[in-house]
Design a protein around this motif. Structure first.
Motif, PDB file in Angstrom:
ATOM      1  N   HIS A 194      54.767  77.958  24.897  1.00 49.33           N
ATOM      2  CA  HIS A 194      55.410  78.619  23.873  1.00 49.33           C
ATOM      3  C   HIS A 194      56.658  79.562  24.675  1.00 49.33           C
ATOM      4  O   HIS A 194      57.659  79.919  24.254  1.00 49.33           O
ATOM      5  N   GLN A 195      55.930  80.357  25.677  1.00 50.01           N
ATOM      6  CA  GLN A 195      56.874  81.297  26.310  1.00 50.01           C
ATOM      7  C   GLN A 195      58.070  80.681  26.973  1.00 50.01           C
ATOM      8  O   GLN A 195      59.003  81.100  27.041  1.00 50.01           O
ATOM      9  N   ILE A 248      57.456  82.228  17.365  1.00 51.52           N
ATOM     10  CA  ILE A 248      57.289  80.906  17.848  1.00 51.52           C
ATOM     11  C   ILE A 248      57.442  79.918  16.766  1.00 51.52           C
ATOM     12  O   ILE A 248      57.980  78.760  16.985  1.00 51.52           O
ATOM     13  N   TYR A 304      53.899  87.125  29.267  1.00 53.69           N
ATOM     14  CA  TYR A 304      52.831  86.320  29.350  1.00 53.69           C
ATOM     15  C   TYR A 304      51.805  86.991  30.433  1.00 53.69           C
ATOM     16  O   TYR A 304      52.101  86.679  31.534  1.00 53.69           O
ATOM     17  N   ASN A 346      52.994  83.574  14.412  1.00 54.55           N
ATOM     18  CA  ASN A 346      53.702  84.191  15.229  1.00 54.55           C
ATOM     19  C   ASN A 346      55.389  83.755  14.690  1.00 54.55           C
ATOM     20  O   ASN A 346      55.694  82.702  14.932  1.00 54.55           O
ATOM     21  N   CYS A 386      52.813  86.453  24.387  1.00 53.11           N
ATOM     22  CA  CYS A 386      52.062  85.230  24.252  1.00 53.11           C
ATOM     23  C   CYS A 386      50.920  84.759  25.136  1.00 53.11           C
ATOM     24  O   CYS A 386      50.230  84.046  24.778  1.00 53.11           O
ATOM     25  N   HIS A 434      48.179  80.754  21.431  1.00 55.51           N
ATOM     26  CA  HIS A 434      49.564  80.787  22.161  1.00 55.51           C
ATOM     27  C   HIS A 434      49.239  80.218  23.614  1.00 55.51           C
ATOM     28  O   HIS A 434      48.195  80.354  24.213  1.00 55.51           O
TER      29      HIS A 434
END
Length: 418
Positions: free
Chosen positions: A38-39, A350, A146, A347, A28, A34
């Motif tokens: 999100h992560q 996601i 990340y 993604n 991400c 991103h």
């Protein structure tokens, strides 16, 4: 000129990476569309899913040093099929670089840079993504990446089995790191065992390069504090401390004797202080109401200070006059915009995070903050807010009437008996 050339190369490199899907979906960091939330949401969703399946989750948060081997990077670029023109330019960009240190009029001798990229370069983050893209993943484990923060997750009913899976993933990753001349900062690695069991014995300690990693009660991951029970108490407490520390720096501007206008003080709060209180709120906004109220109390104190309001002023009047929404409403609004945008991210991992909460799940997922839930039957969906139905961009769900109430059901039973 160097920055302009870097932007041109970066644009063409990103286009080739996107068109050929070179980056794995678990990554991400340093990617378009991103963000850190999100992560964070991926990790929280995985842990919550384990809670609902009566499983415990073992997690290891690894810190990777950003310096990487230039020759290994060029080899990876060739293997990934990067065009020869780009590869040759990047090879010239990475090799035969030198540096020296200057203090006043004294200069050191020139030394060759054997690893990494120039600090502050535009190409550095993308090249780092390509270099660590192939970190191995073992069966029974999940991986999240990340930037230089890599996370391994595994779930099991037995803590010993979770430890075994996690240690195997570490051993395989260590071999990969040694092969590609990368270093792991063991002193910054943190292990955490997530469980809802009242009494549990943590498994034995994990090991990285001979260094033991003890199990910690909480960890700060991408700016959010995760505790072993995932009740967000630690994060709320640390967030309030951070906001008050920011307020101390801004106190000459925001106080009851300030000479700034009311509008200026309000703008300072909205731009500098409230973002601290609501950072990544779509991930933790479903916490207990008592914890969200602690943030609301701090917001009320600040608004009273800014407006020079009396302590007996009604809360609704204060918020309406200042045109500042309640903390709960603000968090819900941020979550609505976040989950509306999450469906547009290119993604699949996601996109899957935007699925509605299921009513049969004991522990609520972050998206339950919006009130959109799925009943036991997948074709039935109950929505507590008509606004969500109007703004929802995903129209694939079938919306039906809620189940009959008990009184109506009893009437039907009587008719059947007659």
């Amino acid at each position: 000129m160097r920055k302009i050339l870097e932007k041109i190369i970066l644009k063409r490199l990103n286009k080739f990476i996107h068109d050929n899907t070179l980056l794995r979906p678990e990554k991400c960091g340093f990617r378009n569309q991103h963000i850190t939330s999100h992560q964070l949401l991926r990790v929280v969703e995985s842990i919550t899913r384990g809670f609902n399946e009566h499983r415990s989750t073992g997690a290891l948060f690894i810190d990777i040093e950003k310096a990487f081997d230039s020759e290994g990077l060029l080899y990876k670029l060739i293997k990934l099929g990067i065009p020869d023109g780009l590869t040759n330019i990047l090879g010239s960009y990475l090799t035969n670089r030198h540096f020296r240190v200057q203090i006043d009029s004294h200069k050191s001798q020139w030394k060759q840079i054997r690893a990494g990229v120039p600090q502050g370069s535009l190409l550095g983050p993308v090249l780092f993504n390509l270099y660590i893209n192939a970190i191995p993943q073992t069966d029974g484990t999940e991986i999240g990446m990340y930037a230089d923060d890599t996370t391994f997750l595994t779930q099991s009913w037995q803590p010993k089995l979770a430890h075994h899976k996690l240690q195997n993933a570490i051993l395989k990753a260590e071999e990969w790191f040694k092969k590609w001349r990368m270093n792991v900062n063991a002193s910054k690695c943190v292990a955490l065992f997530f469980t809802k069991r009242a009494k549990h014995k943590p498994p034995s300690q994990l090991q990285i390069d001979g260094h033991k990693i003890p199990w910690a009660p909480s960890v700060k991951y991408l700016g959010v504090y995760l505790d072993c029970r995932l009740n967000w108490d630690c994060h709320i407490r640390e967030t309030i401390k951070k906001a008050r520390a920011h307020l101390l720096r801004l106190y000459p501007l925001i106080n009851r004797t300030s000479k700034l206008s009311l509008q200026a003080e309000r703008d300072i709060y909205l731009m500098l202080l409230r973002p601290v209180l609501t950072y990544s709120s779509p991930v933790w906004g479903h916490a207990a109401a008592s914890k969200i109220n602690r943030l609301q109390v701090d917001q009320i104190k600040l608004l009273r200070m800014i407006a020079h309001a009396h302590r007996a002023t009604r809360l609704t009047t204060l918020h309406e006059d200042m045109k500042v929404p309640m903390m709960k409403s603000q968090i819900r609004s941020l979550a609505q915009r976040f989950y509306d945008k999450i469906r547009c991210v290119d993604n699949p991992l996601i996109n899957a995070l935007g699925q509605p909460h299921t009513s049969s799940e004991k522990y609520k997922r972050p998206i339950s903050l919006l009130g959109l839930t799925i009943t036991h039957h997948p074709e039935r969906v109950t929505n507590r807010s008509t606004e969500i139905l109007q703004n929802c961009t995903n129209r694939t769900h079938l919306y039906t009437w809620p189940p009959l109430q008990k009184k109506t059901t009893n009437k039907f039973k009587k008719i059947n008996k007659n």
